[in-house]
Motif scaffolding. Structure first.
Motif, PDB file in Angstrom:
ATOM      1  N   GLY A   1       0.834  -1.190   0.000  1.00 25.34           N
ATOM      2  CA  GLY A   1       0.000   0.000   0.000  1.00 25.34           C
ATOM      3  C   GLY A   1       0.872   1.245   0.000  1.00 25.34           C
ATOM      4  O   GLY A   1       1.995   1.231   0.511  1.00 25.34           O
ATOM      5  N   SER A   2       0.375   2.316  -0.570  1.00 24.16           N
ATOM      6  CA  SER A   2       1.201   3.519  -0.724  1.00 24.16           C
ATOM      7  C   SER A   2       1.732   4.037   0.612  1.00 24.16           C
ATOM      8  O   SER A   2       2.899   4.436   0.704  1.00 24.16           O
ATOM      9  N   ALA A   3       0.937   4.015   1.657  1.00 20.77           N
ATOM     10  CA  ALA A   3       1.397   4.508   2.959  1.00 20.77           C
ATOM     11  C   ALA A   3       2.497   3.608   3.524  1.00 20.77           C
ATOM     12  O   ALA A   3       3.490   4.099   4.074  1.00 20.77           O
ATOM     13  N   ALA A   4       2.340   2.289   3.382  1.00 17.95           N
ATOM     14  CA  ALA A   4       3.350   1.357   3.882  1.00 17.95           C
ATOM     15  C   ALA A   4       4.654   1.501   3.102  1.00 17.95           C
ATOM     16  O   ALA A   4       5.745   1.453   3.683  1.00 17.95           O
ATOM     17  N   VAL A   5       4.572   1.679   1.799  1.00 20.73           N
ATOM     18  CA  VAL A   5       5.776   1.867   0.986  1.00 20.73           C
ATOM     19  C   VAL A   5       6.483   3.154   1.403  1.00 20.73           C
ATOM     20  O   VAL A   5       7.713   3.184   1.537  1.00 20.73           O
ATOM     21  N   GLU A   6       5.737   4.214   1.671  1.00 25.30           N
ATOM     22  CA  GLU A   6       6.356   5.465   2.135  1.00 25.30           C
ATOM     23  C   GLU A   6       7.065   5.258   3.476  1.00 25.30           C
ATOM     24  O   GLU A   6       8.160   5.781   3.690  1.00 25.30           O
ATOM     25  N   ARG A   7       6.451   4.511   4.392  1.00 33.57           N
ATOM     26  CA  ARG A   7       7.100   4.219   5.680  1.00 33.57           C
ATOM     27  C   ARG A   7       8.359   3.391   5.466  1.00 33.57           C
ATOM     28  O   ARG A   7       9.380   3.619   6.137  1.00 33.57           O
ATOM     29  N   MET A   8       8.326   2.441   4.536  1.00 34.82           N
ATOM     30  CA  MET A   8       9.512   1.632   4.238  1.00 34.82           C
ATOM     31  C   MET A   8      10.611   2.507   3.644  1.00 34.82           C
ATOM     32  O   MET A   8      11.776   2.379   4.028  1.00 34.82           O
ATOM     33  N   LEU A   9      10.256   3.404   2.749  1.00 33.08           N
ATOM     34  CA  LEU A   9      11.253   4.308   2.180  1.00 33.08           C
ATOM     35  C   LEU A   9      11.867   5.188   3.259  1.00 33.08           C
ATOM     36  O   LEU A   9      13.088   5.424   3.256  1.00 33.08           O
ATOM     37  N   ASP A  10      11.059   5.656   4.195  1.00 36.91           N
ATOM     38  CA  ASP A  10      11.587   6.445   5.313  1.00 36.91           C
ATOM     39  C   ASP A  10      12.617   5.634   6.090  1.00 36.91           C
ATOM     40  O   ASP A  10      13.681   6.140   6.453  1.00 36.91           O
ATOM     41  N   TRP A  11      12.305   4.372   6.364  1.00 35.15           N
ATOM     42  CA  TRP A  11      13.236   3.512   7.095  1.00 35.15           C
ATOM     43  C   TRP A  11      14.521   3.308   6.290  1.00 35.15           C
ATOM     44  O   TRP A  11      15.622   3.367   6.833  1.00 35.15           O
ATOM     45  N   LEU A  12      14.389   3.085   4.973  1.00 32.72           N
ATOM     46  CA  LEU A  12      15.560   2.839   4.134  1.00 32.72           C
ATOM     47  C   LEU A  12      16.499   4.037   4.095  1.00 32.72           C
ATOM     48  O   LEU A  12      17.697   3.879   3.862  1.00 32.72           O
ATOM     49  N   ARG A  13      15.994   5.223   4.333  1.00 26.44           N
ATOM     50  CA  ARG A  13      16.831   6.425   4.305  1.00 26.44           C
ATOM     51  C   ARG A  13      17.815   6.487   5.480  1.00 26.44           C
ATOM     52  O   ARG A  13      18.781   7.243   5.437  1.00 26.44           O
ATOM     53  N   SER A  14      17.562   5.677   6.519  1.00 21.89           N
ATOM     54  CA  SER A  14      18.515   5.607   7.630  1.00 21.89           C
ATOM     55  C   SER A  14      19.048   4.194   7.831  1.00 21.89           C
ATOM     56  O   SER A  14      20.197   4.022   8.218  1.00 21.89           O
ATOM     57  N   GLY A  15      18.221   3.179   7.581  1.00 21.57           N
ATOM     58  CA  GLY A  15      18.670   1.784   7.688  1.00 21.57           C
ATOM     59  C   GLY A  15      18.880   1.366   9.127  1.00 21.57           C
ATOM     60  O   GLY A  15      18.524   2.073  10.071  1.00 21.57           O
ATOM     61  N   PRO A  16      19.491   0.193   9.305  1.00 24.38           N
ATOM     62  CA  PRO A  16      19.716  -0.339  10.651  1.00 24.38           C
ATOM     63  C   PRO A  16      20.933   0.318  11.307  1.00 24.38           C
ATOM     64  O   PRO A  16      21.719   1.006  10.651  1.00 24.38           O
ATOM     65  N   ARG A  17      21.082   0.057  12.589  1.00 24.43           N
ATOM     66  CA  ARG A  17      22.266   0.531  13.319  1.00 24.43           C
ATOM     67  C   ARG A  17      23.515   0.010  12.599  1.00 24.43           C
ATOM     68  O   ARG A  17      23.572  -1.132  12.184  1.00 24.43           O
ATOM     69  N   GLY A  18      24.491   0.869  12.441  1.00 24.32           N
ATOM     70  CA  GLY A  18      25.732   0.487  11.772  1.00 24.32           C
ATOM     71  C   GLY A  18      25.777   0.898  10.309  1.00 24.32           C
ATOM     72  O   GLY A  18      26.842   0.988   9.720  1.00 24.32           O
ATOM     73  N   VAL A  71      25.405   3.508   7.143  1.00 29.47           N
ATOM     74  CA  VAL A  71      25.534   4.934   6.846  1.00 29.47           C
ATOM     75  C   VAL A  71      24.955   5.134   5.449  1.00 29.47           C
ATOM     76  O   VAL A  71      25.597   4.836   4.450  1.00 29.47           O
ATOM     77  N   VAL A  72      23.704   5.582   5.405  1.00 28.01           N
ATOM     78  CA  VAL A  72      23.024   5.775   4.120  1.00 28.01           C
ATOM     79  C   VAL A  72      23.376   7.165   3.599  1.00 28.01           C
ATOM     80  O   VAL A  72      23.139   8.164   4.274  1.00 28.01           O
ATOM     81  N   GLU A  73      23.944   7.192   2.402  1.00 24.03           N
ATOM     82  CA  GLU A  73      24.305   8.464   1.773  1.00 24.03           C
ATOM     83  C   GLU A  73      23.195   8.978   0.869  1.00 24.03           C
ATOM     84  O   GLU A  73      22.947  10.176   0.809  1.00 24.03           O
ATOM     85  N   SER A  74      22.543   8.075   0.144  1.00 27.29           N
ATOM     86  CA  SER A  74      21.437   8.485  -0.726  1.00 27.29           C
ATOM     87  C   SER A  74      20.581   7.270  -1.065  1.00 27.29           C
ATOM     88  O   SER A  74      21.020   6.125  -0.942  1.00 27.29           O
ATOM     89  N   VAL A  75      19.351   7.561  -1.477  1.00 28.70           N
ATOM     90  CA  VAL A  75      18.396   6.522  -1.864  1.00 28.70           C
ATOM     91  C   VAL A  75      17.764   6.957  -3.187  1.00 28.70           C
ATOM     92  O   VAL A  75      17.155   8.028  -3.260  1.00 28.70           O
ATOM     93  N   ASP A  76      17.957   6.155  -4.221  1.00 34.73           N
ATOM     94  CA  ASP A  76      17.346   6.416  -5.528  1.00 34.73           C
ATOM     95  C   ASP A  76      16.112   5.540  -5.670  1.00 34.73           C
ATOM     96  O   ASP A  76      16.154   4.354  -5.326  1.00 34.73           O
ATOM     97  N   THR A  77      15.027   6.108  -6.182  1.00 35.74           N
ATOM     98  CA  THR A  77      13.799   5.346  -6.366  1.00 35.74           C
ATOM     99  C   THR A  77      13.230   5.573  -7.758  1.00 35.74           C
ATOM    100  O   THR A  77      13.443   6.627  -8.362  1.00 35.74           O
ATOM    101  N   SER A  78      12.530   4.574  -8.243  1.00 33.77           N
ATOM    102  CA  SER A  78      11.758   4.708  -9.478  1.00 33.77           C
ATOM    103  C   SER A  78      10.544   3.802  -9.376  1.00 33.77           C
ATOM    104  O   SER A  78      10.578   2.766  -8.695  1.00 33.77           O
ATOM    105  N   GLU A  79       9.466   4.194 -10.024  1.00 32.92           N
ATOM    106  CA  GLU A  79       8.229   3.434  -9.959  1.00 32.92           C
ATOM    107  C   GLU A  79       8.271   2.239 -10.896  1.00 32.92           C
ATOM    108  O   GLU A  79       8.827   2.308 -11.987  1.00 32.92           O
ATOM    109  N   LEU A  80       7.664   1.161 -10.434  1.00 31.47           N
ATOM    110  CA  LEU A  80       7.501  -0.060 -11.223  1.00 31.47           C
ATOM    111  C   LEU A  80       6.034  -0.454 -11.193  1.00 31.47           C
ATOM    112  O   LEU A  80       5.271   0.016 -10.347  1.00 31.47           O
ATOM    113  N   ARG A  81       5.667  -1.361 -12.059  1.00 34.17           N
ATOM    114  CA  ARG A  81       4.320  -1.920 -12.032  1.00 34.17           C
ATOM    115  C   ARG A  81       4.276  -3.002 -10.952  1.00 34.17           C
ATOM    116  O   ARG A  81       5.169  -3.851 -10.891  1.00 34.17           O
TER     117      ARG A  81
END
Length: 92
Positions: A52-69, A71-81
């Motif tokens: 769902g769009s809201a869940a994907v947005e929450r996942m993207l938010d998490w991916l922007r920082s990731g787990p402890r340890g 160091v996320v520098e950037s996140v590139d995204t593109s839409e798929l079917r």
């Protein structure tokens, strides 16, 4: 749940060797996200995430920082079917 969407994601930074894919799978399971995560030879982590769009947005938010340890520098995204995956897996 909202409209189902799928995103191709490439996470750049110190994201290998820190449990990134396994933590991403745990987060995806919590959010009801399907798809996959895999390490790339260039040191990035590639994912496809679907839900769902809201869940994907929450996942993207998490991916922007990731787990402890991580160091996320950037996140590139593109839409798929959306493909209708039924789980989130780690691929090699």
């Amino acid at each position: 749940m909202g409209t189902m969407i799928r995103q191709h994601v490439v996470v750049h930074g110190m994201v290998q060797g820190v449990g990134f894919r396994y933590s991403a799978r745990q987060q995806a399971t919590r959010l009801g996200i399907t798809g996959f995560a895999r390490n790339q030879q260039d040191g990035t982590v590639e994912l496809e995430i679907e839900g769902g769009s809201a869940a994907v947005e929450r996942m993207l938010d998490w991916l922007r920082s990731g787990p402890r340890g991580a160091v996320v520098e950037s996140v590139d995204t593109s839409e798929l079917r959306p493909t209708g995956d039924d789980d989130f897996r780690i691929t090699f």
